[in-house]
Design an enzyme around this catalytic site. Sequence first.
Site, short mmCIF file in Angstrom:
data_model
loop_
_atom_site.label_atom_id
_atom_site.label_comp_id
_atom_site.label_asym_id
_atom_site.label_seq_id
_atom_site.Cartn_x
_atom_site.Cartn_y
_atom_site.Cartn_z
N MET A 104 41.50 51.06 39.39
CA MET A 104 41.46 51.08 37.92
C MET A 104 41.60 52.53 37.45
O MET A 104 41.17 52.87 36.35
CB MET A 104 40.17 50.46 37.41
CG MET A 104 40.05 48.98 37.82
SD MET A 104 39.02 47.99 36.72
CE MET A 104 37.46 48.79 36.90
N GLY A 105 42.16 53.38 38.29
CA GLY A 105 42.35 54.78 37.91
C GLY A 105 41.06 55.57 38.00
O GLY A 105 40.12 55.17 38.69
N LEU A 145 40.76 58.31 39.55
CA LEU A 145 40.77 58.42 41.01
C LEU A 145 39.83 59.52 41.49
O LEU A 145 39.76 60.60 40.89
CB LEU A 145 42.19 58.71 41.51
CG LEU A 145 43.27 57.70 41.10
CD1 LEU A 145 44.64 58.13 41.65
CD2 LEU A 145 42.93 56.28 41.57
N HIS A 146 39.11 59.23 42.57
CA HIS A 146 38.21 60.22 43.18
C HIS A 146 38.41 60.18 44.69
O HIS A 146 39.29 59.44 45.19
CB HIS A 146 36.76 59.95 42.76
CG HIS A 146 36.32 58.53 42.98
ND1 HIS A 146 36.17 57.99 44.23
CD2 HIS A 146 36.02 57.53 42.11
CE1 HIS A 146 35.77 56.74 44.13
NE2 HIS A 146 35.68 56.42 42.85
N HIS A 158 38.90 56.83 46.46
CA HIS A 158 40.27 56.30 46.40
C HIS A 158 41.18 57.06 47.36
O HIS A 158 42.03 56.46 48.03
CB HIS A 158 40.84 56.43 44.98
CG HIS A 158 40.11 55.65 43.95
ND1 HIS A 158 39.34 56.26 42.97
CD2 HIS A 158 39.99 54.33 43.72
CE1 HIS A 158 38.82 55.34 42.19
NE2 HIS A 158 39.18 54.16 42.62
N GLN A 211 37.85 41.62 33.97
CA GLN A 211 36.67 41.73 34.84
C GLN A 211 35.50 42.44 34.16
O GLN A 211 34.50 42.73 34.79
CB GLN A 211 37.04 42.39 36.17
CG GLN A 211 37.43 43.86 36.10
CD GLN A 211 37.95 44.38 37.43
OE1 GLN A 211 39.07 44.11 37.82
NE2 GLN A 211 37.13 45.13 38.15
N GLN A 248 34.26 49.84 50.89
CA GLN A 248 33.02 49.13 51.22
C GLN A 248 31.96 49.27 50.13
O GLN A 248 31.04 48.48 50.06
CB GLN A 248 32.50 49.61 52.58
CG GLN A 248 31.16 49.07 53.02
CD GLN A 248 31.13 47.54 53.07
OE1 GLN A 248 32.15 46.89 53.34
NE2 GLN A 248 29.98 46.94 52.80
N MET A 271 30.43 57.69 45.76
CA MET A 271 31.39 58.09 44.71
C MET A 271 31.78 56.87 43.88
O MET A 271 32.02 55.79 44.41
CB MET A 271 32.61 58.72 45.35
CG MET A 271 32.29 60.07 45.87
SD MET A 271 33.73 61.09 45.99
CE MET A 271 32.97 62.58 46.62
O1 PAF Z 1 37.62 47.95 42.63
C1 PAF Z 1 38.34 48.07 41.62
O2 PAF Z 1 38.68 49.17 41.17
C2 PAF Z 1 38.82 46.83 40.90
O3 PAF Z 1 37.86 45.82 40.91
C3 PAF Z 1 40.18 46.30 41.43
C4 PAF Z 1 40.07 45.84 42.88
C5 PAF Z 1 41.23 47.39 41.30
C6 PAF Z 1 40.63 45.10 40.59
O4 PAF Z 1 40.79 45.44 39.25
#
Ligand code: PAF
Length: 281
Positions: A30-31, A33-34, A37, A61, A148, A184
């Site tokens: 979902m961007g 980023l750290h 990711h 979600q 995880q 994180m």
């Molecule tokens: O873990 C996330 O960032 C989100 O739940 C995902 C898997 C990208 C789905 O929107």
Amino acid sequence: MHIVKTVESLCRSVKKIKSQNKTIGFVPTMGALHDGHCSLIRKSRRENDIVVISIFVNPSQFGPKEDFKAYPRPEKKDILLAKKEKVDIIFYPSEKVMYPTGFLTNVHVDEITDRLCGATRPGHFRGVTTVVGKLLNIVTPDALYLGQKDAQQVVVLKRMIADLNFPVAVKVCPIIREPDGLAMSSRNKYLTPRQREGATVLFKSLKDARKRALAGEYNAANILRRMRTAIRKHTPGKIDYIVCVDAHSLIPLKQLKGRVMVVLAVKFGQTRLIDNIIFYI
Ligand code: PAF
């Protein structure tokens, strides 16, 4: 690196990649980023010819009172980081692309989505499984990389992938932590300095639980009592849940046995942090 915004153009790129017999590793995000990711991207980079990531803050979600609007969206920073990590394609769809007018279909996994985070975030996992199901159909990767930290998300997505026969391997990568142990998360930046300091007790209490269990304390209630006391003493956070579960089924355990996961969610103001630890008894 290509930034692709429509399903059609992503499908064209994927077709070309597949015609060259290249493998695709996929990291959904979902961007914001750290390093967490980045660890997924790097593993995907090592194991595949092409790395595709998606950046999509998925509205379905988030609950009505959750942080969908406030969720960080540092577009330029994310693009630069993805470039630095040698991502080949960023799939960056709009809400309209993912949920066009008339959208009516959802993916729902029973039972395991009702407990833990599902108990206080109704509909959350339905949003996750629906969007990841769509992304897997669009990207058609060979391997999907998940962190995880989102332990229940991993179990739920593995269930969906097995039950619906998505032809993709699931690779789960370890939790990446700050130097003081805090897992994180894109949401850590919401914490006040006091909350941030207190949040370090989460991993400390998980490590203590593991230490005690490995030393022979198999009674879950005893382990959890000690964790609750430590968390209440050291943080202004409000415990949502702390549970010892079977790491495969997420079924709560009274006596620790097998592959055990201690998993927790604690709310600091509006910010809900999750963390977990896995060990074998
Ligand atoms: O873990 C996330 O960032 C989100 O739940 C995902 C898997 C990208 C789905 O929107």
